[in-house]
Structures are given as structure tokens and as C-alpha cells.
Design an enzyme around this catalytic site. Structure first.
Site, PDB file in Angstrom:
ATOM      1  N   ASP A  69       0.855  -1.200   0.000  1.00 58.55           N
ATOM      2  CA  ASP A  69       0.000   0.000   0.000  1.00 58.55           C
ATOM      3  C   ASP A  69       0.896   1.259   0.000  1.00 58.55           C
ATOM      4  OD1 ASP A  69      -2.454   1.328   0.126  1.00 58.55           O
ATOM      5  OD2 ASP A  69      -2.604   1.184   2.304  1.00 58.55           O
ATOM      6  N   HIS A  70       0.280   2.436  -0.042  1.00 59.66           N
ATOM      7  CA  HIS A  70       0.957   3.742  -0.080  1.00 59.66           C
ATOM      8  C   HIS A  70       2.468   3.766   0.136  1.00 59.66           C
ATOM      9  CE1 HIS A  70      -2.668   6.251  -0.007  1.00 59.66           C
ATOM     10  NE2 HIS A  70      -3.173   5.354   0.810  1.00 59.66           N
ATOM     11  N   THR A  86      -8.834   1.442   9.491  1.00 57.34           N
ATOM     12  CA  THR A  86      -9.317   1.877  10.813  1.00 57.34           C
ATOM     13  C   THR A  86     -10.325   0.890  11.418  1.00 57.34           C
ATOM     14  OG1 THR A  86      -9.022   4.142  10.035  1.00 57.34           O
ATOM     15  CG2 THR A  86     -10.324   3.859  12.033  1.00 57.34           C
TER      16      THR A  86
END
Ligand code: 13P
Length: 302
Positions: free
Chosen positions: A85-86, A259
Site C-alpha cells: 500500500d501507499h 481503521t
């Protein structure tokens, strides 16, 4: 072809073609790995296991290698693939990142798809950095995700009011720019900003309830029409259910969730790791079955 033989690119494209989506679950703490994979198996679904740079810098996933080793202990070819991811060019604190090295290291370790995040750069720079990563990764048969537009939330400090943000469309992905971006970069999947925001990660805000975001479905349809690549929705926690369902019908083929499974782990941790892992298992099942309604998606591939 059975899903066990398909690479991540083919899986996401087939998912998009059936107007469904692949969830991607972030692992900021290594003990979250086992319960997330069990939840994917027990709901007969399919998902990416994923880690972003900020999760080994600011949380406890330790390193690219530690996540990969933990993944290899639990992975299930029918239910999971490993995604990076990112990896930002400029991070959430404004620092320059050696993104090419991190992405190369991840591919060498066995990550099966990667994300380059040049969204804090001007368009031309974002195109240039993304193109570099696409050339390097495609040579090794690894699909690439990139981001255009500003999916906010990871930065320190207070966010602008959500209602103002949504009404103004500030930072939202522009369909014409998206068309140019995909053409110039040849990226495989595009992360878009259409009202979605990331759950906050700063020490002051990471425990707080995430606001319920909405999505501009009209804009999403325009982007899908202009780009024709599978689109990615970051900030998957707490989005209005009706908008999520519409988004999946309108081109979103991958939904990132962090989250919703991280907070239950952190809240239960004082009662021990086993209790925290049970909380993650239940939260992941809840996301798959109720929030995203993706239970049983691995059956689509048989
Ligand atoms: P949430 O924390 O809002 O679920 O967002 C996750 C995400 O987009 C990770 O890339």
C-alpha cells in the site's frame, strides 16, 4: 482458470467485470495477520493483505520483510494476495521518500502488486514518478496502483470541515486529468478522491470515531468512463453504505480498509493479544459481511 493460478491483476479485472470489489486489509500490527486471513477464509471471500510505509514507521508492522514473513505463515492462495500500500514520493510529514528502492525491495520479497503515491505532487511530477514505477514493475509482471487527487486524513493537524470539503470538491480527482494520467503512466489501478478520506493516524486522533464519509457517484462514473481501469477506494472505513454499494457498481474494484480493524485491536490489546486477535477477526467478518457485502466472492472465480 482457478483463482489459485490467477495473478492480482487478473483477479481485480475479473472482479470489476462482475461489478464486485476486492477488499484490502491493512496490517499495522503483525498479530492482526492471522485473524484477518481466517476471516477471509471463513466468509469464503477474497482480499488483499496490505501494508503501507506509515504502518512500519508509525505503527508496529516493523518492516516490509516482517509483514511478508508473517504473511507467508498464513497465506491461502484461494483467499489472499500480498499488496504493498501507499509508498509516497513525499510522505505525510512532507519528507522525501526513496520510493523506488522500497518498491523494488517489496517486489524482491514477493509482494504481488504495489502502490506508488505521488498524489502530493503536481500532475506532471506524479505522472513521471508513477511511470518510473510502472516500467520497473511491469518488467517483473507486477501490477501497479497509483493515486490522483487528495485522499486526506493521514496528515497531522485538524482536517478542514468534511461538509465544506465535500461541497467544494477540493482535491477530488478530475476526470480529464485521470484520463491523461492513465494514458501516460499505463498504471493498472487508479485510486480516486471522490469524498473518501483516510482514518486519522496522528497520536491525538487515531482513537477517535471516524466521520461517515459520502461519495460523489456522478464524478466516479465520469472517471470510470474516461479511464477504463479498475478504480480503488481508499478510506474504506465508515463510508455511507448506500454510496459504497453504488461505487462498486460504478467502477470501484478494490476497497482499502484499515481503521475498522485497527481500532478494535488497539482497544482490546490491554486484555491480551488473543483477545485483540478475536476482536480483529470479528471486525474483519463484519466489514466483509455487513459493511461491504462481499461474503462468498471467492465463489465468483470457480
Ligand atoms: P481507513 O483507515 O479509513 O479504512 O482507510 C484505509 C486506507 O485507505 C489504507 O490505504
Amino acid at each position: 482458470m482457478s483463482i489459485t493460478e490467477m495473478n492480482s491483476k487478473l483477479i481485480v479485472e475479473k472482479t470489476r467485470d462482475t461489478k464486485s470489489a476486492v477488499p484490502a486489509f491493512n496490517i499495522p500490527y503483525l498479530p492482526m495477520m492471522a485473524p484477518v486471513i481466517s476471516a477471509l477464509k471463513d466468509t469464503n471471500s477474497f482480499g488483499f493483505i496490505t501494508v503501507a510505509r506509515l504502518e512500519w514507521k508509525k505503527f508496529e508492522s516493523k518492516s516490509l520483510q516482517a509483514v511478508c514473513e508473517e504473511y507467508n505463515k498464513h497465506k491461502l492462495a484461494r483467499h489472499t494476495r500480498l499488496h504493498l500500500d501507499h509508498i509516497p514520493v513525499i510522505d505525510e510529514d512532507g519528507l522525501q521518500v526513496d520510493y523506488l528502492k522500497i518498491i523494488q525491495d517489496a517486489i524482491d520479497l514477493g509482494y504481488e502488486s504495489v502502490m506508488i503515491d505521488g498524489s502530493r505532487l503536481p500532475l506532471e511530477e506524479n505522472i513521471r514518478c508513477t511511470r518510473q514505477v510502472v516500467e520497473m514493475s511491469h518488467a517483473l509482471n507486477i501490477p501497479v496502483e497509483a493515486e490522483l487527487g487528495a485522499v486526506m486524513g493521514h496528515e497531522e493537524g485538524p482536517l478542514p470541515s468534511y461538509e465544506e470539503l465535500f461541497a467544494s470538491g477540493k482535491g477530488f480527482t478530475d476526470p480529464a486529468e485521470a484520463k491523461l494520467f492513465v494514458k501516460e503512466t499505463e498504471v493498472d489501478w487508479l485510486s480516486v478522491a471522490i469524498g473518501n478520506i483516510h482514518g486519522a493516524i496522528s497520536t491525538a486522533t487515531k482513537d477517535k470515531e471516524k466521520i461517515s464519509a459520502r461519495l460523489n457517484i456522478e464524478r466516479l462514473r465520469c472517471i470510470a468512463d474516461q479511464t477504463r481501469v479498475p478504480l480503488v477506494l481508499h478510506g474504506g472505513t465508515g463510508i455511507c453504505k448506500e454510496d459504497i454499494m453504488q461505487a462498486v457498481k460504478s467502477g470501484i474494484a478494490k476497497i482499502n480498509v484499515a481503521t475498522a480493524i485497527r481500532q478494535p485491536y488497539e482497544r482490546a490489546l490491554p486484555d491480551g493479544i488473543t483477545t485483540a486477535q478475536t476482536a480483529v477477526y470479528e471486525a474483519t467478518c463484519n466489514v466483509i459481511e455487513n459493511d461491504l457485502e462481499l461474503e462468498g466472492i471467492s465463489r465468483n472465480f470457480i
